[in-house]
Design a protein around this motif. Structure first.
Motif, PDB file in Angstrom:
ATOM      1  N   GLY A 191       1.015  -1.343  -0.069  1.00 38.81           N
ATOM      2  CA  GLY A 191       0.041   0.117  -0.056  1.00 38.81           C
ATOM      3  C   GLY A 191       0.867   1.190  -0.140  1.00 38.81           C
ATOM      4  N   PRO A 192       0.191   2.427  -0.383  1.00 38.29           N
ATOM      5  CA  PRO A 192       1.069   3.634  -0.430  1.00 38.29           C
ATOM      6  C   PRO A 192       1.946   3.799   0.910  1.00 38.29           C
ATOM      7  CG  PRO A 192      -1.240   4.198  -0.518  1.00 38.29           C
ATOM      8  CD  PRO A 192      -1.057   2.761  -0.610  1.00 38.29           C
ATOM      9  N   PRO A 193       3.227   4.622   0.789  1.00 35.00           N
ATOM     10  CA  PRO A 193       3.827   4.884   1.882  1.00 35.00           C
ATOM     11  C   PRO A 193       2.780   5.851   2.988  1.00 35.00           C
ATOM     12  CG  PRO A 193       5.044   5.285   0.074  1.00 35.00           C
ATOM     13  CD  PRO A 193       3.850   5.037  -0.332  1.00 35.00           C
ATOM     14  N   GLY A 194       2.953   5.556   4.133  1.00 34.21           N
ATOM     15  CA  GLY A 194       2.101   6.212   4.939  1.00 34.21           C
ATOM     16  C   GLY A 194       0.622   5.772   5.508  1.00 34.21           C
ATOM     17  N   ALA A 195       0.428   4.566   4.769  1.00 31.21           N
ATOM     18  CA  ALA A 195      -0.869   4.225   4.973  1.00 31.21           C
ATOM     19  C   ALA A 195      -1.283   3.409   6.111  1.00 31.21           C
ATOM     20  CB  ALA A 195      -1.079   2.997   3.577  1.00 31.21           C
ATOM     21  N   GLY A 196      -0.280   3.172   6.813  1.00 28.10           N
ATOM     22  CA  GLY A 196      -0.121   2.421   8.253  1.00 28.10           C
ATOM     23  C   GLY A 196       0.184   0.919   7.956  1.00 28.10           C
ATOM     24  N   LYS A 197       1.020   0.671   7.108  1.00 27.56           N
ATOM     25  CA  LYS A 197       1.572  -0.995   7.034  1.00 27.56           C
ATOM     26  C   LYS A 197       2.115  -1.251   8.211  1.00 27.56           C
ATOM     27  CE  LYS A 197       3.694   0.032   3.297  1.00 27.56           C
ATOM     28  NZ  LYS A 197       3.148   1.515   2.851  1.00 27.56           N
ATOM     29  N   SER A 198       3.264  -0.423   8.753  1.00 29.03           N
ATOM     30  CA  SER A 198       4.070  -1.036   9.809  1.00 29.03           C
ATOM     31  C   SER A 198       3.081  -0.852  10.914  1.00 29.03           C
ATOM     32  CB  SER A 198       5.142  -0.033  10.052  1.00 29.03           C
ATOM     33  OG  SER A 198       6.001   0.092   8.723  1.00 29.03           O
ATOM     34  N   ILE A 230      -8.932  -0.912   4.469  1.00 32.54           N
ATOM     35  CA  ILE A 230      -9.113   0.350   4.608  1.00 32.54           C
ATOM     36  C   ILE A 230      -8.794   0.693   5.835  1.00 32.54           C
ATOM     37  CG2 ILE A 230     -10.572   2.462   3.944  1.00 32.54           C
ATOM     38  CD1 ILE A 230     -10.671   0.860   1.818  1.00 32.54           C
ATOM     39  N   ASN A 231      -7.453   1.378   6.102  1.00 29.98           N
ATOM     40  CA  ASN A 231      -6.981   1.679   7.363  1.00 29.98           C
ATOM     41  C   ASN A 231      -7.445   3.203   7.382  1.00 29.98           C
ATOM     42  OD1 ASN A 231      -5.514   1.425   9.636  1.00 29.98           O
ATOM     43  ND2 ASN A 231      -3.795   2.248   9.012  1.00 29.98           N
ATOM     44  N   LYS A 232      -7.013   3.647   9.091  1.00 29.19           N
ATOM     45  CA  LYS A 232      -7.549   5.186   9.331  1.00 29.19           C
ATOM     46  C   LYS A 232      -9.007   5.302   9.100  1.00 29.19           C
ATOM     47  CE  LYS A 232      -2.832   6.653   8.136  1.00 29.19           C
ATOM     48  NZ  LYS A 232      -1.894   7.951   7.875  1.00 29.19           N
ATOM     49  N   LYS A 233      -9.708   4.219   9.506  1.00 31.61           N
ATOM     50  CA  LYS A 233     -11.056   4.481   9.312  1.00 31.61           C
ATOM     51  C   LYS A 233     -11.663   5.408  10.359  1.00 31.61           C
ATOM     52  CE  LYS A 233     -12.800   0.680  12.485  1.00 31.61           C
ATOM     53  NZ  LYS A 233     -13.925   1.260  13.294  1.00 31.61           N
ATOM     54  N   LEU A 293      10.439   0.987  13.546  1.00 35.99           N
ATOM     55  CA  LEU A 293      10.130   1.929  14.685  1.00 35.99           C
ATOM     56  C   LEU A 293       8.715   1.670  15.237  1.00 35.99           C
ATOM     57  CD1 LEU A 293      11.481   5.290  15.369  1.00 35.99           C
ATOM     58  CD2 LEU A 293       9.012   5.663  14.460  1.00 35.99           C
ATOM     59  N   ARG A 294       7.852   1.375  14.406  1.00 35.18           N
ATOM     60  CA  ARG A 294       6.504   1.327  14.607  1.00 35.18           C
ATOM     61  C   ARG A 294       6.262  -0.277  15.575  1.00 35.18           C
ATOM     62  NH1 ARG A 294       5.165   5.886  13.519  1.00 35.18           N
ATOM     63  NH2 ARG A 294       5.717   6.836  11.594  1.00 35.18           N
ATOM     64  N   MET A 295       7.172  -1.001  15.211  1.00 34.39           N
ATOM     65  CA  MET A 295       7.051  -2.485  15.892  1.00 34.39           C
ATOM     66  C   MET A 295       7.942  -2.696  17.111  1.00 34.39           C
ATOM     67  SD  MET A 295       6.964  -4.289  12.007  1.00 34.39           S
ATOM     68  CE  MET A 295       7.114  -3.310  10.785  1.00 34.39           C
TER      69      MET A 295
HETATM   70  N1  LIG Z   1      -5.257   8.481  12.151  1.00 36.13           N
HETATM   71  C1  LIG Z   1      -4.781   7.180  12.008  1.00 36.13           C
HETATM   72  N2  LIG Z   1      -3.413   7.352  11.859  1.00 36.13           N
HETATM   73  C2  LIG Z   1      -2.540   6.213  11.527  1.00 36.13           C
HETATM   74  C3  LIG Z   1      -3.379   4.960  11.573  1.00 36.13           C
HETATM   75  N3  LIG Z   1      -2.559   3.991  11.292  1.00 36.13           N
HETATM   76  C4  LIG Z   1      -1.230   4.514  11.267  1.00 36.13           C
HETATM   77  N4  LIG Z   1      -1.488   5.939  11.403  1.00 36.13           N
HETATM   78  C5  LIG Z   1      -0.417   6.762  11.330  1.00 36.13           C
HETATM   79  O1  LIG Z   1       0.242   6.957   9.876  1.00 36.13           O
HETATM   80  C6  LIG Z   1       1.549   7.210   9.776  1.00 36.13           C
HETATM   81  C7  LIG Z   1       2.237   6.266   9.162  1.00 36.13           C
HETATM   82  O2  LIG Z   1       2.158   5.013   9.586  1.00 36.13           O
HETATM   83  P1  LIG Z   1       3.080   3.738   9.281  1.00 36.13           P
HETATM   84  O3  LIG Z   1       2.594   2.455   9.967  1.00 36.13           O
HETATM   85  O4  LIG Z   1       4.603   4.208   9.453  1.00 36.13           O
HETATM   86  O5  LIG Z   1       3.039   3.661   7.817  1.00 36.13           O
HETATM   87  P2  LIG Z   1       3.474   2.873   6.295  1.00 36.13           P
HETATM   88  O6  LIG Z   1       4.410   3.619   5.510  1.00 36.13           O
HETATM   89  O7  LIG Z   1       2.306   2.321   5.462  1.00 36.13           O
HETATM   90  O8  LIG Z   1       4.191   1.672   7.262  1.00 36.13           O
HETATM   91  C8  LIG Z   1       2.069   7.321  11.460  1.00 36.13           C
HETATM   92  O9  LIG Z   1       2.153   8.638  11.829  1.00 36.13           O
HETATM   93  C9  LIG Z   1       0.872   6.298  11.968  1.00 36.13           C
HETATM   94  O10 LIG Z   1       0.877   6.736  13.154  1.00 36.13           O
HETATM   95  C10 LIG Z   1      -4.892   4.882  11.786  1.00 36.13           C
HETATM   96  O11 LIG Z   1      -5.513   3.869  11.995  1.00 36.13           O
HETATM   97  N5  LIG Z   1      -5.334   6.132  11.943  1.00 36.13           N
END
Ligand SMILES: Nc1nc2c(ncn2[C@@H]2O[C@H](COP(=O)(O)OP(=O)(O)O)[C@@H](O)[C@H]2O)c(=O)[nH]1
Ligand code: B12
Ligand SMILES: [Mg+2]
Lengths: 324, 130
Positions: A56-63, A194-197, A101-103
């Motif tokens: 998924g795109p960077p920042g989507a919340g994968k980690s 769909i994350n960040k619901k 970092l997130r894990m």
């Molecule tokens: N509002 C909100 N922010 C989220 C959620 N999941 C992740 N984030 C934030 O999105 C940013 C990117 O998350 P990250 O897990 O690093 O995304 P990755 O690049 O896909 O691995 C971080 O600041 C997280 O705290 C969510 O469910 N809701």
């Protein structure tokens, strides 16, 4: 026993340092003979782990999602290995590997092994070493091996060829959601998240995704992938998603899709190794006694045309290889 | 392809000053190293386990809070007890000159204080890397 055989044995015994070193050996490729004998030694033990891809795109919340999934799988007493891929800088060759970092709350848990991996110029959203690193974790007995990709785009779909199932994570508010849906990456997701619901627009995005998937169904006959909704930060929707994943795995195990997918993977691997090896000997053939230089002269001065020359020379090449 | 130097940049303890660590991480990336950054508030235990899993060549510890005399040697000690004493530990941050000899004695191979140019750090890495 050779060093590599010893290393393989220690991997089997789940020795952390040996696992880590094996992956470095695969990544560095300073000695391809060593790498090959390591992978040969591991081969008969592979195939037990379930391999997920998360993209998924960077920042989507994968980690962040992985952090939650690891927690859940650990409660079920399953062991988890993660390979988190980040891009190498095309300028310096360096990389910042920050997924971990997130894990990091799982860092001291012996049932979790996280390995960050730089792409080192490999295109496709993963690293060149990712596929073989999976085998190391598989041999070491991890129940799950999860690959986090760099991101997703039309060319970043290789994870599909490495994993038993791919989770495609999308989020509202990136502005280009629709673009992503059109770009031909939808096909790689077995399960959509769909994350960040918790953010505005999540429900609308879900409807749009379902609409696009519905359209696809008509032309591909593949059943429509499930669409889940989560909030990694609020820890919502994780258990539901996990049971969707479990059901999906059960389904593809039962109907033969999993085995088919793994055979597909082996076919691709064999093709890849074969062409890499053939390319290497072709390169060698071309360089013997600088023959390529004299061929360039011949073609330049119109003594011979490229096809005429090479059809003849390749015959000689195959004889040199004793392939005829 | 040849061996890449991998470096873990870690912040032990409760110190929240992360500008320096992030700055050093980015600069080392620009110098061609693979840098793993794990964020603030890491225990020595987590740092050591991370370093081993990531098979790093170096651990760079960053502390501005004053707890370096306790936390830096702890990391070295744990590494040695895990058979990973070959990983080179260096440190940086707000560290009084007077503390540096003691840290070196306990296995921290180099210490970089505020204002250090990044090329000094790179020169150190290049001089001891394997
Ligand atoms: N509002 C909100 N922010 C989220 C959620 N999941 C992740 N984030 C934030 O999105 C940013 C990117 O998350 P990250 O897990 O690093 O995304 P990755 O690049 O896909 O691995 C971080 O600041 C997280 O705290 C969510 O469910 N809701
Ligand atoms: C900016 C700053 C803050 C910012 C931090 C922002 C952030 N996210 O980082 C804020 C305002 C939040 C802050 C808060 C506090 N701060 Co403050 N802060 C500073 C300040 C002014 C600059 C630090 C900085 O960012 N420098 C820039 C970076 C690039 O430099 P650097 O970190 O030193 O890194 C360089 C080298 O040290 C080295 N290096 C550093 N790490 C590493 C790692 C490796 C591997 C290597 C090789 C090299 C290396 O290389 C870098 C490049 O040269 C310093 C004073 C100072 N002059 O250092 C005080 C200072 C660090 N803070 C201090 C204090 C007391 C606090 C607070 C406790 C204040 C309070 N009472 O609330 C809080 C605590 C915050 C917390 N959670 O821990 C004290 C610490 C005293 C001590 N050590 O005994 C200092 C020294 C000020 C002082 N003179 O009293 N602070
Ligand atoms: Mg990530």
């Amino acid at each position: 026993m050779t060093i590599v055989q010893k290393l393989a044995q220690q991997v089997l015994q789940q020795n952390t340092r040996a696992i880590a070193r094996s992956i470095s050996l695969i990544e560095n490729e300073t000695d391809s003979a060593q790498k090959e004998s390591l992978l040969d030694a591991l081969h008969s033990y592979c195939g037990r782990a379930v391999v997920w891809g998360i993209t998924g795109p960077p920042g989507a919340g994968k980690s962040s999602l992985l952090d939650r999934f690891i927690g859940r799988l650990r409660r079920l007493n399953k062991t988890v290995a993660v390979i988190a891929v980040d891009p190498s800088s095309p300028f310096s060759g360096g990389a910042i590997l920050g997924d971990r970092l997130r894990m990091q709350k799982h860092a001291t848990d012996d049932g979790v092994f996280i390995r960050s991996m730089a792409s080192r110029g490999h295109l496709g959203g993963v690293a060149g070493a990712t596929a073989d690193a999976i085998k190391v974790f598989d041999t070491a007995g991890f129940d799950f091996v999860i690959i986090e990709t760099i991101g997703v785009g039309q060319t970043e779909i290789e994870v599909m060829e490495l994993a038993d199932l791919v989770l495609l994570v999308l989020v509202p508010g990136l502005g280009d959601e629709i673009q992503a849906l059109k770009a031909g990456v939808m096909e790689i997701g077995d399960i959509f998240i769909i994350n960040k619901k918790d953010l505005d627009g999540a429900n609308r995005l879900k409807r749009e995704v379902e609409y696009v998937l519905g359209l696809q169904e008509n032309c591909t006959a593949k059943s429509t992938p499930p669409v889940c909704m989560t909030s990694a930060t609020r820890d919502e929707g994780i258990d539901d998603t996990l049971s969707v994943i479990t059901d999906y795995l059960e389904k593809i195990r039962g109907n033969g899709q999993l085995a088919a997918r793994r055979k597909d993977r082996i076919e691709k691997e064999l093709r890849h190794i074969a062409s890499a090896k053939i390319m290497a000997s072709a390169e060698h053939f071309l360089n013997i006694d600088s023959r390529l230089d004299s061929w360039v002269e011949d073609v330049f001065h119109k003594k011979v045309s490229p096809y005429k020359l090479l059809n003849r020379k390749i015959g000689e090449f195959l004889k040199e290889l004793h392939w005829q | 392809m040849s061996k890449k130097i991998r470096i873990l940049i870690a912040k032990p303890g409760l110190d929240g000053h992360d500008r320096g660590a992030k700055y050093v991480a980015r600069a080392l990336k620009d110098a061609g190293y693979e840098v793993i950054y794990t964020g603030i508030r890491q225990t020595p235990e987590a740092i050591v386990k991370t370093a081993i899993q990531e098979d790093v060549d170096f651990i760079g510890l960053s502390l501005l809070s004053g707890a370096h005399n306790e936390l830096f040697p702890k990391v070295v000690e744990l590494l040695r007890s895990r058979n990973a004493g070959d990983i080179i530990v260096l440190g940086g941050g707000v560290i009084p000159e007077a503390d540096i000899p003691g840290l070196k004695e306990k296995g921290i191979q180099a210490v970089f204080t505020p204002g250090t140019p990044i090329r000094d750090i790179i020169a150190f890495i290049e001089s001891v890397k394997r």
